[in-house]
Scaffold this motif. Structure first.
Motif, PDB file in Angstrom:
ATOM      1  N   UNK A  54       0.802  -1.228   0.000  1.00 50.93           N
ATOM      2  CA  UNK A  54       0.000   0.000   0.000  1.00 50.93           C
ATOM      3  C   UNK A  54       0.834   1.277   0.000  1.00 50.93           C
ATOM      4  N   UNK A  55       2.057   1.199  -0.493  1.00 47.42           N
ATOM      5  CA  UNK A  55       2.918   2.365  -0.686  1.00 47.42           C
ATOM      6  C   UNK A  55       3.302   3.072   0.608  1.00 47.42           C
ATOM      7  N   UNK A  56       3.074   2.441   1.734  1.00 44.93           N
ATOM      8  CA  UNK A  56       3.561   3.010   2.993  1.00 44.93           C
ATOM      9  C   UNK A  56       4.720   2.149   3.472  1.00 44.93           C
ATOM     10  N   UNK A  57       5.636   2.776   4.183  1.00 47.04           N
ATOM     11  CA  UNK A  57       6.793   2.021   4.638  1.00 47.04           C
ATOM     12  C   UNK A  57       7.689   2.881   5.490  1.00 47.04           C
ATOM     13  N   UNK A  58       8.963   2.599   5.407  1.00 43.59           N
ATOM     14  CA  UNK A  58       9.939   3.343   6.198  1.00 43.59           C
ATOM     15  C   UNK A  58      10.001   4.788   5.716  1.00 43.59           C
ATOM     16  N   UNK A  59      10.585   5.621   6.543  1.00 45.84           N
ATOM     17  CA  UNK A  59      10.755   7.031   6.177  1.00 45.84           C
ATOM     18  C   UNK A  59      11.550   7.133   4.878  1.00 45.84           C
ATOM     19  N   UNK A  60      12.606   6.318   4.756  1.00 52.98           N
ATOM     20  CA  UNK A  60      13.441   6.330   3.556  1.00 52.98           C
ATOM     21  C   UNK A  60      12.646   5.921   2.316  1.00 52.98           C
ATOM     22  N   UNK A  61      11.828   4.886   2.436  1.00 48.85           N
ATOM     23  CA  UNK A  61      11.016   4.419   1.311  1.00 48.85           C
ATOM     24  C   UNK A  61      10.081   5.536   0.826  1.00 48.85           C
TER      25      UNK A  61
ATOM     26  N   UNK B  17       8.661  10.345  -2.911  1.00 43.03           N
ATOM     27  CA  UNK B  17       8.450  11.793  -3.033  1.00 43.03           C
ATOM     28  C   UNK B  17       9.592  12.456  -3.803  1.00 43.03           C
ATOM     29  N   UNK B  18      10.811  12.027  -3.542  1.00 41.09           N
ATOM     30  CA  UNK B  18      11.975  12.602  -4.238  1.00 41.09           C
ATOM     31  C   UNK B  18      11.881  12.376  -5.746  1.00 41.09           C
ATOM     32  N   UNK B  19      11.502  11.179  -6.144  1.00 42.50           N
ATOM     33  CA  UNK B  19      11.420  10.879  -7.575  1.00 42.50           C
ATOM     34  C   UNK B  19      10.337  11.719  -8.250  1.00 42.50           C
ATOM     35  N   UNK B  20       9.208  11.885  -7.600  1.00 40.78           N
ATOM     36  CA  UNK B  20       8.146  12.723  -8.173  1.00 40.78           C
ATOM     37  C   UNK B  20       8.631  14.168  -8.293  1.00 40.78           C
ATOM     38  N   UNK B  21       9.267  14.672  -7.243  1.00 43.16           N
ATOM     39  CA  UNK B  21       9.800  16.047  -7.285  1.00 43.16           C
ATOM     40  C   UNK B  21      10.860  16.201  -8.379  1.00 43.16           C
ATOM     41  N   UNK B  22      11.715  15.183  -8.535  1.00 40.40           N
ATOM     42  CA  UNK B  22      12.770  15.237  -9.545  1.00 40.40           C
ATOM     43  C   UNK B  22      12.174  15.380 -10.948  1.00 40.40           C
ATOM     44  N   UNK B  23      11.167  14.562 -11.245  1.00 38.48           N
ATOM     45  CA  UNK B  23      10.541  14.624 -12.562  1.00 38.48           C
ATOM     46  C   UNK B  23       9.797  15.950 -12.741  1.00 38.48           C
ATOM     47  N   UNK B  24       9.118  16.402 -11.712  1.00 33.39           N
ATOM     48  CA  UNK B  24       8.424  17.696 -11.803  1.00 33.39           C
ATOM     49  C   UNK B  24       9.409  18.809 -12.135  1.00 33.39           C
TER      50      UNK B  24
ATOM     51  N   UNK C 226       1.842  16.501  -1.630  1.00 32.38           N
ATOM     52  CA  UNK C 226       2.027  17.332  -2.816  1.00 32.38           C
ATOM     53  C   UNK C 226       0.889  18.319  -3.062  1.00 32.38           C
ATOM     54  N   UNK C 227      -0.304  18.015  -2.575  1.00 38.09           N
ATOM     55  CA  UNK C 227      -1.490  18.816  -2.865  1.00 38.09           C
ATOM     56  C   UNK C 227      -1.603  19.096  -4.364  1.00 38.09           C
ATOM     57  N   UNK C 228      -1.763  18.036  -5.161  1.00 40.22           N
ATOM     58  CA  UNK C 228      -1.802  18.172  -6.614  1.00 40.22           C
ATOM     59  C   UNK C 228      -3.099  18.805  -7.112  1.00 40.22           C
ATOM     60  N   UNK C 229      -3.122  19.085  -8.414  1.00 40.11           N
ATOM     61  CA  UNK C 229      -4.330  19.611  -9.051  1.00 40.11           C
ATOM     62  C   UNK C 229      -5.496  18.666  -8.816  1.00 40.11           C
ATOM     63  N   UNK C 230      -5.234  17.350  -8.988  1.00 39.65           N
ATOM     64  CA  UNK C 230      -6.300  16.363  -8.851  1.00 39.65           C
ATOM     65  C   UNK C 230      -5.764  15.068  -8.261  1.00 39.65           C
ATOM     66  N   UNK C 231      -6.645  14.412  -7.524  1.00 38.63           N
ATOM     67  CA  UNK C 231      -6.394  13.047  -7.093  1.00 38.63           C
ATOM     68  C   UNK C 231      -7.589  12.225  -7.588  1.00 38.63           C
ATOM     69  N   UNK C 232      -7.300  11.220  -8.380  1.00 35.76           N
ATOM     70  CA  UNK C 232      -8.351  10.348  -8.898  1.00 35.76           C
ATOM     71  C   UNK C 232      -8.175   8.999  -8.202  1.00 35.76           C
TER      72      UNK C 232
END
Length: 194
Positions: free
Chosen positions: A46-53, A58-65, A94-100
């Motif tokens: 479910x995409x939850x885990x350690x702080x590092x995970x 989040x880092x990868x999403x920010x990098x691509x953005x 992130x508070x994105x434009x949309x969450x579907x």
């Protein structure tokens, strides 16, 4: 409205097979996208885990953005069931434009506890998720995992304003418990007070 050139972040759903759900759909959109798949445990965690995970996601999403010069106004996060949990969980940061989110599961602790008692063998992976993320036993672990999710949602301004959808969360096949219904009602009440 969603734009052709938004950045779509799609969290794959529960699957015991290695791979990415949603690739064809996102490719056909003609917009940049990130596919995220959780292959930990059987079917995913479910995409939850350690702080590092979580920081790595989040880092990868920010990098691509940053690479594509996108802002949170250009970001769309989505997923179905397990993937919707990831979309909403990281959407809180992130508070994105949309969450579907299709068929979201928030009260993972309740899911594990309910499955153990009411639906043994139907979704035994939920107990693995509970154990991996709390290292405690039911019921302490159940409350801790539920609280972890709701505390993250409570911090997000966007989700506070749009949490009326919580009244539908309890209808999820795996989250139909008295605790889930109570928490959904409390979330709606909190959103109206915000």
């Amino acid at each position: 409205p969603l734009g052709k050139y938004d950045l779509y972040v799609y969290f794959s759903g529960y699957s015991t097979r290695e791979g990415f759900e949603g690739y064809g759909m996102l490719r056909d959109f003609g917009s940049p996208f990130i596919l995220i798949s959780d292959q930990r445990l059987e079917g995913g965690s479910y995409y939850i885990g350690s702080k590092e995970y979580e920081e790595n996601i989040e880092h990868e999403i920010k990098r691509v953005m940053k690479e594509l010069s996108f802002t949170k106004a250009d970001l769309v996060m989505s997923g179905i069931q397990m993937g919707s949990t990831g979309a909403i969980y990281y959407g809180a940061s992130f508070e994105p434009h949309s969450i579907i989110a299709g068929k979201p599961v928030f009260n993972l602790g309740c899911v594990a506890s309910s499955g153990r008692i009411h639906r043994p063998g139907v979704f035994s992976s939920a107990m693995d998720v509970l154990r991996k993320n709390t290292e405690k036993t039911v019921p302490d672990a159940m409350a801790e995992l539920n609280d972890r999710m709701w505390q993250k949602f409570d911090k997000a301004k966007m989700l506070k304003m749009n949490v009326d959808a919580a009244k539908y969360f309890h209808k999820c096949l795996f989250d139909d418990t008295p605790e889930a219904r109570r928490e959904a009602k409390e979330a709606i009440k909190r959103s109206k007070e915000a």
